[in-house]
Design a protein around this motif. Structure first.
Motif, mmCIF file in Angstrom:
data_model
loop_
_atom_site.group_PDB
_atom_site.id
_atom_site.type_symbol
_atom_site.label_atom_id
_atom_site.label_comp_id
_atom_site.label_asym_id
_atom_site.label_seq_id
_atom_site.Cartn_x
_atom_site.Cartn_y
_atom_site.Cartn_z
ATOM 1 N N ASP A 18 0.839 -1.194 0.000
ATOM 2 C CA ASP A 18 0.000 0.000 0.000
ATOM 3 C C ASP A 18 0.874 1.245 0.000
ATOM 4 O O ASP A 18 1.995 1.246 0.524
ATOM 5 C CB ASP A 18 -0.887 0.035 1.250
ATOM 6 C CG ASP A 18 -1.912 -1.089 1.280
ATOM 7 O OD1 ASP A 18 -2.304 -1.566 0.207
ATOM 8 O OD2 ASP A 18 -2.313 -1.470 2.395
ATOM 9 N N CYS A 29 -8.813 3.281 -3.559
ATOM 10 C CA CYS A 29 -8.794 1.826 -3.466
ATOM 11 C C CYS A 29 -9.112 1.222 -4.818
ATOM 12 O O CYS A 29 -10.232 1.375 -5.330
ATOM 13 C CB CYS A 29 -9.798 1.347 -2.422
ATOM 14 S SG CYS A 29 -9.826 -0.444 -2.233
ATOM 15 N N THR A 81 -4.555 1.790 -2.026
ATOM 16 C CA THR A 81 -4.601 0.409 -1.571
ATOM 17 C C THR A 81 -5.448 -0.372 -2.561
ATOM 18 O O THR A 81 -5.850 0.140 -3.597
ATOM 19 C CB THR A 81 -5.154 0.314 -0.135
ATOM 20 O OG1 THR A 81 -5.021 -1.036 0.338
ATOM 21 C CG2 THR A 81 -6.624 0.730 -0.078
ATOM 22 N N ASN A 82 -5.699 -1.647 -2.251
ATOM 23 C CA ASN A 82 -6.536 -2.502 -3.090
ATOM 24 C C ASN A 82 -7.500 -3.287 -2.217
ATOM 25 O O ASN A 82 -7.209 -3.589 -1.053
ATOM 26 C CB ASN A 82 -5.677 -3.502 -3.878
ATOM 27 C CG ASN A 82 -4.960 -2.865 -5.042
ATOM 28 O OD1 ASN A 82 -5.579 -2.416 -5.998
ATOM 29 N ND2 ASN A 82 -3.632 -2.810 -4.964
ATOM 30 N N LEU A 83 -8.633 -3.654 -2.790
ATOM 31 C CA LEU A 83 -9.550 -4.538 -2.084
ATOM 32 C C LEU A 83 -8.937 -5.924 -1.908
ATOM 33 O O LEU A 83 -8.936 -6.479 -0.812
ATOM 34 C CB LEU A 83 -10.870 -4.656 -2.850
ATOM 35 C CG LEU A 83 -11.935 -3.603 -2.560
ATOM 36 C CD1 LEU A 83 -13.081 -3.715 -3.557
ATOM 37 C CD2 LEU A 83 -12.462 -3.754 -1.138
ATOM 38 N N LEU A 106 -10.178 -3.682 4.247
ATOM 39 C CA LEU A 106 -10.134 -2.257 3.936
ATOM 40 C C LEU A 106 -10.698 -1.439 5.085
ATOM 41 O O LEU A 106 -10.154 -0.387 5.436
ATOM 42 C CB LEU A 106 -10.916 -1.995 2.654
ATOM 43 C CG LEU A 106 -10.984 -0.545 2.168
ATOM 44 C CD1 LEU A 106 -9.587 -0.012 1.869
ATOM 45 C CD2 LEU A 106 -11.866 -0.453 0.928
ATOM 46 N N LEU A 118 -12.586 7.685 1.746
ATOM 47 C CA LEU A 118 -12.215 6.458 1.070
ATOM 48 C C LEU A 118 -12.843 6.496 -0.313
ATOM 49 O O LEU A 118 -14.066 6.599 -0.448
ATOM 50 C CB LEU A 118 -12.723 5.240 1.836
ATOM 51 C CG LEU A 118 -12.616 3.892 1.113
ATOM 52 C CD1 LEU A 118 -11.148 3.534 0.874
ATOM 53 C CD2 LEU A 118 -13.321 2.809 1.901
ATOM 54 N N VAL A 120 -13.337 4.443 -3.674
ATOM 55 C CA VAL A 120 -13.254 3.126 -4.297
ATOM 56 C C VAL A 120 -13.377 3.289 -5.812
ATOM 57 O O VAL A 120 -14.373 3.826 -6.298
ATOM 58 C CB VAL A 120 -14.335 2.177 -3.758
ATOM 59 C CG1 VAL A 120 -14.226 0.803 -4.428
ATOM 60 C CG2 VAL A 120 -14.212 2.035 -2.244
#
Length: 209
Positions: A18, A29, A81-83, A106, A118, A120
């Motif tokens: 991350d 994300c 970041t990523n799921l 997350l 956040l 997405v």
């Protein structure tokens, strides 16, 4: 040089750290790394992905950053970041269970790092991860880990429903309003406000980092 075919294949199931820091304004994300990103170690690295150009056009960063400059993002109050952490050739290789598990991870990450918003990048994955089948692009009623939630269009070049300028306009709405009033947003100069209302919910290919 771009990764070779062998390097791309070797990147399957690899992960990317991350990009994160304390007190972020926005934590972006993605869904999971594509093989190109995993092979290079940089988020949204595949040529044709519009994340970095849209980020610049939105005014969230002062110049166009290359993927290898992702480490500069926390200095601008941004992170990625990523799921789901593992790299795949196609996002469809992820199971719904992996995406839901990613949603729980997350939430913990947001709770510990404390971003204001956040964001997405991909409505379809958001719907699965958080059980919101009717979610659409834009601000959500959810509060995840203490952060306001916004769903952005998929920046992948495969998502032809959304033009670069429109993706940038949605990103621009994440910026604090003049005076920094929490929860308020504004549109930067040079991105027309009417581009914020567009037919199509961005339900195309899932966002890849």
């Amino acid at each position: 040089m771009p990764p070779t075919k062998a390097e791309l294949e070797a990147a399957r199931d690899a992960t990317i750290p991350d990009v994160i820091g304390p007190g972020l304004d926005v934590l972006f994300c993605g869904i999971n790394p594509g093989l190109y990103s995993a092979a290079t170690g940089f988020h949204f690295a595949r040529p044709g992905n519009r994340f970095w150009p849209a980020l610049h056009l939105s005014g969230l960063v002062p110049r166009l950053l290359a993927p290898h400059e992702q480490g500069l993002l926390p200095s601008y109050g941004l992170g990625i970041t990523n799921l789901a952490p593992r790299a795949t050739a196609r996002a469809e290789e992820l199971t719904p269970g992996e995406i839901r598990e990613g949603g729980a991870r997350l939430a913990d990450l947001v709770r510990s790092s404390g971003p204001r918003v956040l964001a997405v990048c991909g409505v379809s994955a958001y719907r699965v991860a958080f059980g919101r089948p009717k979610a659409a692009i834009g601000p959500q009623d959810d509060v995840i880990g203490g952060a306001a939630v916004w769903v952005l269009p998929n920046p992948s070049g495969l998502n032809a429903h959304w033009r670069l300028e429109a993706i940038a306009a949605e990103m621009a709405r994440l910026r604090p309003a003049p005076g920094g009033v929490p929860g308020e947003t504004r549109v930067i100069a040079g991105v027309q406000e009417e581009t914020l209302v567009i037919d199509g919910g961005g339900n195309g290919a899932t966002s890849r980092s």
